[in-house]
Scaffold this motif. Structure first.
Motif, short mmCIF file in Angstrom:
data_model
loop_
_atom_site.label_atom_id
_atom_site.label_comp_id
_atom_site.label_asym_id
_atom_site.label_seq_id
_atom_site.Cartn_x
_atom_site.Cartn_y
_atom_site.Cartn_z
N ALA A 250 0.83 -1.21 0.00
CA ALA A 250 0.00 0.00 0.00
C ALA A 250 0.86 1.26 0.00
N ALA A 251 1.94 1.26 0.78
CA ALA A 251 2.83 2.42 0.84
C ALA A 251 3.49 2.66 -0.51
N PRO B 160 3.84 7.68 -5.16
CA PRO B 160 3.76 8.59 -6.32
C PRO B 160 2.82 9.77 -6.13
N VAL B 161 1.82 9.65 -5.24
CA VAL B 161 0.88 10.77 -5.03
C VAL B 161 1.16 11.51 -3.73
N ALA C 61 6.87 2.36 6.29
CA ALA C 61 6.79 1.79 4.95
C ALA C 61 6.86 2.88 3.89
N LEU C 62 6.26 4.02 4.15
CA LEU C 62 6.37 5.14 3.20
C LEU C 62 7.82 5.57 3.03
N ARG C 63 8.52 5.71 4.15
CA ARG C 63 9.93 6.14 4.08
C ARG C 63 10.78 5.09 3.38
N SER C 64 10.54 3.81 3.69
CA SER C 64 11.37 2.76 3.07
C SER C 64 11.11 2.63 1.58
N ASP D 50 8.79 11.05 1.04
CA ASP D 50 9.27 12.19 1.82
C ASP D 50 8.10 12.74 2.63
N LEU D 51 8.19 12.64 3.95
CA LEU D 51 7.11 13.07 4.83
C LEU D 51 7.24 14.51 5.30
#
Length: 401
Positions: free
Chosen positions: A235-236, A241-242, A264-267, A271-272
Motif C-alpha cells: 500500500a505504501a 507517487p501521489v 513503509a512510506l519512508r522505506s 518524503d514526509l
C-alpha cells in the motif's frame, strides 16, 4: 412538538450536577421555560406498575429497563458489569424518586435477549436501554419496535439503528469527520488516506471523503491494506507517487499501524516533510512517543471529562472502567433529565431528537432521526515524548442550537 420548536428554544439538556466532584461535566444552559407535555399523555404511577423481574434501582413513577449481558462468558460479562455500575452511579445523581431502573440480565443469547425485552414491555417500561452488542440489539428490537417502545442501545454498528432504535455510542465515522474537518479548515487541503480493508475501513473512508468534500478539499488518494507487513508495504509503495500532492496523511487505525505505515512510506522513498499526520481516538493505543508522530492531529472524546468519570467510578467500585461505561451513565442521566423536564412526554421522538442535544461525561451528543448519534470531539496534537495537548476543545453545544 417538533424539532424546530426545540431549535427555537435552544436548550442544551445538561447532565452535569453541581457537586464539587463533577466540575468537569458541563452543567448546561440556565433553566428555560419547559415545553408542556400533551395533556392526554399518561404514565402509570409506581403503584400501578406490575412487579418487575430484575435488579431494581430507584422508586420513580417512570420505569426504564436496562438490558445487559451480565451472565455472559468472557469480556462480555465484564462490559455488562461496567455498564451496570455506571448506571447505578447515574441513579444516585438522578435521584431515587425520578426513575425506576430495572436491570435485566440477557447473557449473549438471542432468546434470552428477546425474553428480557418482552418482560420490559409487559412490566410497563417507558424506555428500554441497551443491549450493548449489535446482534443483541437486533434481537431486542424485534420485540420493542412492534410494541411501540423506544430503545437506546450502545452498539457502535450503525446498521442496527433505525425507527425507535437509537444508538448512544462512539460511531467510527464521527471521529474521522471531526479530524478531517478540522484539518481541512486549518490548511490541509489534500489528504492521502490509508484505510484497512473491511467494514470499519469502508466507514472511515466514506466519512473522510464526505468531510473533505464538504470543506472544499480533495482526496489525493485512498489506499487500502490488510493487517500484515507485506500488505502495508504494498500500500505504501502505491501511495508514494501521489504523496507529493498531499498536505496530510490520514491513518484512522491505532496500535502499531501508524508507525508501520509511516515506516513503509519512508522505506519506499516517500518524503514526509511538511505532511500533517491525521488520526483518530484509536491513536491512544499507538506509540505516540515515536518522533514520526510528533505534530499529528487526532480527534477523541474530551479526556478531562472522561478522567473525572473514571475517578468517580473507581472511587465507588474500586476499579477503573473503560470509556464506554460513561455511555451508560450519560444515557441514564439523560433519561432522568428529560423525565424531570417533560414528565409523561419525556421519551417522545421530538424530545429524544432535540437539535440541542445533551451533555455528559462522554461529551455533547444528539440523536439523529435515523437512530445514529452525533458527538462532539476534541482535537489533540501529539507533542514531544508522546504527550498530547488540546488544540481545539470539544464543543459545549451544537452549531445553531
Amino acid at each position: 412538538m417538533t424539532r424546530l420548536l426545540f431549535r427555537q428554544l435552544g436548550m442544551l439538556f445538561g447532565l452535569g450536577l453541581l457537586s464539587a466532584c463533577q466540575t468537569n461535566v458541563p452543567a448546561g444552559l440556565p433553566s428555560q421555560t419547559a415545553v408542556q407535555a400533551p395533556a392526554d399523555v399518561q404514565v402509570p404511577t409506581q403503584s400501578a406498575l406490575p412487579q418487575a423481574n430484575g435488579e431494581v434501582l430507584g422508586q420513580g413513577s417512570v420505569r426504564v429497563a436496562l438490558l445487559l449481558p451480565l451472565s455472559a462468558e468472557g469480556t462480555s460479562a465484564q462490559v455488562g458489569r461496567e455498564f451496570r455500575n455506571a448506571a447505578a452511579l447515574a441513579m444516585e445523581d438522578v435521584g431515587a424518586n425520578t426513575l425506576q431502573l430495572v436491570i435485566k440480565d440477557t447473557g449473549r443469547d438471542a432468546t434470552r435477549v428477546q425474553a428480557a425485552a418482552s418482560e420490559a414491555v409487559l412490566e410497563g417500561s417507558s424506555l428500554v436501554l441497551g443491549p450493548i452488542f449489535a446482534a443483541d440489539v437486533s434481537a431486542a428490537a424485534g420485540v420493542t419496535r412492534p410494541a411501540g417502545k423506544t430503545m437506546i442501545a450502545f452498539s457502535s454498528d450503525r446498521n442496527v439503528a433505525g425507527s425507535r432504535v437509537y444508538l448512544n455510542s462512539f460511531l467510527p465515522g464521527g471521529v474521522v469527520t471531526r479530524t478531517v474537518s478540522y484539518a481541512s479548515q486549518n490548511g490541509v487541503r489534500s489528504v492521502l488516506g490509508f484505510f484497512a480493508n473491511g467494514p470499519a475501513g469502508d466507514i472511515a473512508e466514506q466519512a473522510a471523503r464526505a468531510a473533505i468534500q464538504a470543506n472544499g478539499g480533495v482526496m489525493a488518494a485512498s489506499v487500502r491494506y490488510d493487517g500484515n507487513e507485506a500488505s502495508i508495504q504494498q500500500a505504501a509503495a502505491a501511495a508514494v507517487p501521489v504523496l507529493m500532492q498531499a498536505d496530510g496523511i490520514l491513518i484512522p487505525e491505532g496500535g502499531p499501524t501508524p508507525t508501520a505505515i509511516l515506516g513503509a512510506l519512508r522505506s519506499n522513498g516517500g518524503d514526509l516533510t511538511g505532511k500533517r499526520l491525521l488520526g483518530t481516538g484509536q491513536w491512544t493505543t499507538a506509540n505516540l512517543s515515536d518522533p514520526a508522530l510528533q505534530g499529528a492531529w487526532f480527534a477523541d472524546s474530551d479526556q478531562q471529562r472522561l478522567t473525572a468519570f473514571k475517578a468517580r467510578y473507581q472511587g465507588k467500585f474500586g476499579t477503573a472502567p473503560t470509556a464506554n461505561a460513561a455511555l451508560a451513565y450519560d444515557t441514564v442521566v439523560m433519561a432522568g433529565s428529560v423525565v424531570k423536564r417533560f414528565g409523561p412526554a419525556a421519551f417522545a421522538n421530538s424530545v429524544i431528537e432535540a437539535d440541542s442535544g445533551y451533555a455528559g461525561y462522554a461529551g455533547v451528543f444528539r440523536f439523529e432521526p435515523d437512530g445514529t448519534t452525533q458527538r462532539g470531539y476534541a482535537i489533540y496534537e501529539v507533542s514531544a515524548g508522546g504527550a498530547t495537548r488540546v488544540v481545539n476543545p470539544s464543543p459545549r453545544s451544537f452549531s445553531g442550537s
